[in-house]
Design an enzyme around this catalytic site. Structure first.
Site, PDB file in Angstrom:
ATOM      1  N   ARG A  79       0.820  -1.204   0.000  1.00 10.97           N
ATOM      2  CA  ARG A  79       0.000   0.000   0.000  1.00 10.97           C
ATOM      3  C   ARG A  79       0.860   1.262   0.000  1.00 10.97           C
ATOM      4  O   ARG A  79       0.580   2.219  -0.723  1.00 10.97           O
ATOM      5  CB  ARG A  79      -0.960  -0.018   1.195  1.00 10.97           C
ATOM      6  CG  ARG A  79      -2.111  -0.978   1.001  1.00 10.97           C
ATOM      7  CD  ARG A  79      -2.972  -1.147   2.234  1.00 10.97           C
ATOM      8  NE  ARG A  79      -4.137  -1.980   1.914  1.00 10.97           N
ATOM      9  CZ  ARG A  79      -5.061  -2.345   2.793  1.00 10.97           C
ATOM     10  NH1 ARG A  79      -4.973  -1.961   4.066  1.00 10.97           N
ATOM     11  NH2 ARG A  79      -6.082  -3.097   2.414  1.00 10.97           N
ATOM     12  N   TYR A 108      -6.282  -1.130  -6.749  1.00 12.23           N
ATOM     13  CA  TYR A 108      -5.639  -2.339  -6.208  1.00 12.23           C
ATOM     14  C   TYR A 108      -4.937  -2.076  -4.879  1.00 12.23           C
ATOM     15  O   TYR A 108      -4.724  -0.940  -4.486  1.00 12.23           O
ATOM     16  CB  TYR A 108      -4.739  -3.035  -7.219  1.00 12.23           C
ATOM     17  CG  TYR A 108      -3.508  -2.356  -7.772  1.00 12.23           C
ATOM     18  CD1 TYR A 108      -2.897  -1.255  -7.184  1.00 12.23           C
ATOM     19  CD2 TYR A 108      -2.922  -2.872  -8.929  1.00 12.23           C
ATOM     20  CE1 TYR A 108      -1.762  -0.702  -7.707  1.00 12.23           C
ATOM     21  CE2 TYR A 108      -1.778  -2.320  -9.470  1.00 12.23           C
ATOM     22  CZ  TYR A 108      -1.201  -1.230  -8.857  1.00 12.23           C
ATOM     23  OH  TYR A 108      -0.065  -0.679  -9.395  1.00 12.23           O
ATOM     24  N   GLU A 109      -4.640  -3.172  -4.193  1.00 14.44           N
ATOM     25  CA  GLU A 109      -4.133  -3.142  -2.807  1.00 14.44           C
ATOM     26  C   GLU A 109      -5.090  -2.421  -1.861  1.00 14.44           C
ATOM     27  O   GLU A 109      -4.672  -1.832  -0.865  1.00 14.44           O
ATOM     28  CB  GLU A 109      -2.740  -2.507  -2.745  1.00 14.44           C
ATOM     29  CG  GLU A 109      -1.692  -3.222  -3.570  1.00 14.44           C
ATOM     30  CD  GLU A 109      -1.565  -4.699  -3.249  1.00 14.44           C
ATOM     31  OE1 GLU A 109      -1.912  -5.099  -2.122  1.00 14.44           O
ATOM     32  OE2 GLU A 109      -1.134  -5.457  -4.135  1.00 14.44           O
ATOM     33  N   GLY A 110      -6.363  -2.508  -2.151  1.00 17.97           N
ATOM     34  CA  GLY A 110      -7.382  -1.855  -1.333  1.00 17.97           C
ATOM     35  C   GLY A 110      -7.794  -0.533  -1.946  1.00 17.97           C
ATOM     36  O   GLY A 110      -6.973   0.372  -2.096  1.00 17.97           O
TER      37      GLY A 110
END
Length: 608
Positions: free
Chosen positions: A309, A450-452
């Protein structure tokens, strides 16, 4: 347009905001002062400008290809990756005892920005390997480390994260992939994983997949997920590569951007009887190895996710920097229209037009501000992990953890604004693919997903980073901002006074939101979470504006000393611009968060 690494701005942040020489006073980093940072950044810039950046547009036009279960990277990527590995870039921040260089994240963050500016699709492969390395360092057994860690640190093998499944996106409680214990302590892994970045390719000798799966009888939900290493090729006792494991890429996605980075659907075991793995003796079902303890997989995976992140946030800075460089170059050469004040009878380069200057300053201020925020976060990470004093480690860890969702959420949303402005500066030519401006906008879109997603980051900011401690970490940051305001007022300049005024208003707005979240998140969760993304944006604006305010104070002192006047004067102007044009949005955001939840929820879900 060729990429030119912004070394001067990076070194300014590393020296004056991160205070690299203080970090170098910590025992583990005695070799990593400003001179080292400059030497590493200059060599990193040379590699990325000359080797990686020229492949960026090619990768967009000619993406990775898929045929018969194999993925072939864009022409030139494999050779560039070999140079990346031979240069030791993968191990830049990794432990010396594992073959890394042991440099601070503060230096590593700047190098990763360069790599992503040069070619974000290419950079995604090393990014995922970094996450796998961190998870193994923290939770892997000595046996697993002995087999896999040194190869990941060197880059000879690459790593992936396997979380998402067709029915399980952000909600990992729905993970269905299963693990079956085998004699001898291994496991057989079965299931389908989607959206696996660089899940199959021809650049590294082996691919080390870190896979979430469930054991039979495990608790329901996220508490019953375990983490496994599943290599593409099994590793023999002597460390050589053995049989092909029963994991296969069954397709790659066709995407809006980052086209050269293969996004794979991976099949583990199921439906693959008679596969190469079976014929080579590995047997149906992918052989996996448990990482850490059973049912703690999500906890370990969060190590990778937090690493990723932060890295994705710096990707936002990187692609925005590239878009800004191209827009600036175009604005200097594109001749169109006479000056609005009539001072010249002929047309001029569009950089002379006020609105183009406004767009360029917005791009510049956002990029430099988010870079400064990211470097400040990296410095806190280094101190949290290496400072000899326990209290200093604790305080810096809290600061870093609070900043991760801001770096990821704010900097990626920023990149969309900046890359869109880059197209706008180009006018109609920005809409034409051949200019390259559109690629940055297309590539940037994935960063807020992506990655949250941004909403996931915002929920984390509210739930874990604000409500859990009653807003203590947030208010501690606000207190630091207030001290910078005092320094600005004491400096006595008009520029500093303007920044202090807007910074103070943004800080007060931020504290109002923090108070609202701390009091309402449990009593009225829908009301609080309706404002979670605006809260994240206000927090990102505040921290970014704060770092630019710190930069302004340094730059003013150096101007007085007559040092590098054009650069330092531009730093002052950038800090003031951000305060007057971007930071001043924070009070309005606070009002929407604290007063606007009702209108968000007025229309019932079924009535849309």
């Amino acid at each position: 347009m060729p990429y030119i690494a912004p070394i001067k701005d990076m070194l300014f942040d590393i020296e004056h905001l991160a205070r690299i020489d203080d970090i170098a006073c910590q025992p583990d980093f005695a070799h990593a002062g400003l001179d080292t940072a400059e030497a590493v950044l200059r060599e990193c810039a040379r590699f990325n400008e000359d080797v990686v950046a020229p492949l960026n547009a090619l990768g967009d036009r000619e993406p990775s290809s898929f045929e018969d279960g194999a993925v072939t990277a864009t022409a030139g990527f494999r050779q560039a990756y070999a140079q990346y590995v031979s240069g030791g870039w993968q191990g830049l921040q990794q432990p010396v005892e594992r073959g890394g260089q042991g440099l601070p994240k503060t230096i590593g963050a700047a190098c990763r920005e360069m790599l992503n500016s040069a070619n974000m699709s290419f950079a995604l492969c090393p990014l995922l390997s970094d996450g796998a390395t961190e998870a193994l360092l923290m939770a892997g057994s000595e046996e697993l480390k002995a087999v896999y860690l040194d190869k990941l640190v060197s880059g000879e093998w690459s790593g992936t994260m396997n979380l998402t499944e067709p029915q399980a996106g952000s909600d990992l409680a729905l993970v269905r992939s299963r693990a079956e214990p085998q004699p001898g302590g291994t496991y057989k892994i079965f299931g389908t994983k989607i959206f696996i970045t660089w899940g199959e390719h021809d650049m590294a000798e082996n691919i080390v997949h870190l896979v979430l799966a469930r054991l039979a009888g495990a608790p329901e939900g996220v508490k019953g997920i375990s983490l496994f290493i599943v290599p593409k090729f099994l590793v023999d006792a002597d460390g050589s590569l053995g049989a092909r494991n029963d994991v296969r890429c069954v397709s790659i996605e066709h995407k809006l951007g980052i086209k050269a980075s293969p996004t794979c659907v991976l099949q583990y075991g199921d439906g693959m009887a008679g596969s190469i793995a079976d014929r080579d003796g590995a047997g149906p079902g992918a052989v996996g190895y448990l990482v850490g303890e059973e049912n703690r997989g999500l906890e370990y995976m969060f190590i990778m996710m937090n690493s990723a992140r932060y890295a994705v946030g710096m990707q936002g800075v990187a692609v925005a920097e590239r878009a800004y460089q191209q827009a600036l170059a175009y604005a200097k050469e594109r001749v169109q229209s006479r000056p609005v004040d009539g001072s010249l009878p002929s047309s001029v380069p569009i950089i002379h037009h006020p609105d183009v200057r406004r767009m360029l300053m917005t791009m510049r201020a956002q990029v430099e501000g988010c870079r400064a925020m990211g470097i400040a976060a990296a410095a806190a990470y280094d101190t949290a992990h290496h400072h000899p004093d326990a209290k200093a480690r604790e305080d810096n860890q809290a600061f870093y953890e609070f900043l991760v969702p801001l770096v990821k959420g704010y900097a990626t949303e920023m990149s969309l604004e900046v890359c869109s402005l880059g197209v706008q500066v180009h006018g109609g030519m920005g809409f034409i693919e051949e200019t390259g401006a559109a690629q940055y906008l297309r590539d940037a879109k994935i960063l807020s997903i992506y990655e949250g997603t941004t909403a996931v980051q915002a929920n984390d900011l509210v739930g874990r980073k604000t409500v859990r401690d009653g807003g203590a970490a947030a208010r501690a940051i606000a207190a630091q901002v207030a001290r910078t305001e005092s320094e600005l007022m004491e400096s006595g300049t008009a520029d500093a006074a303007s920044v202090a005024r807007h910074l103070g208003a943004a800080r007060e707005a931020f504290v109002r939101i923090v108070d609202f979240m701390a009091s309402e998140a449990k009593a009225s969760p829908h009301a609080a979470y309706a404002g979670s993304v605006p809260y994240l944006m206000a927090g990102g604006m505040l921290v970014t504006g704060w770092q630019l305010a710190r930069s302004l104070l340094v730059a003013q002192r150096l101007v007085e000393q007559g040092r590098d006047l054009p650069f330092m004067k531009a730093k002052v102007a950038t800090g003031r611009f951000f305060a007057e044009h971007i930071l001043n949005r924070a009070p309005a955001i606070a009002q929407s968060v604290t007063e606007g939840a009702h209108s968000v929820l007025m229309v019932a879900a079924q009535d849309y």
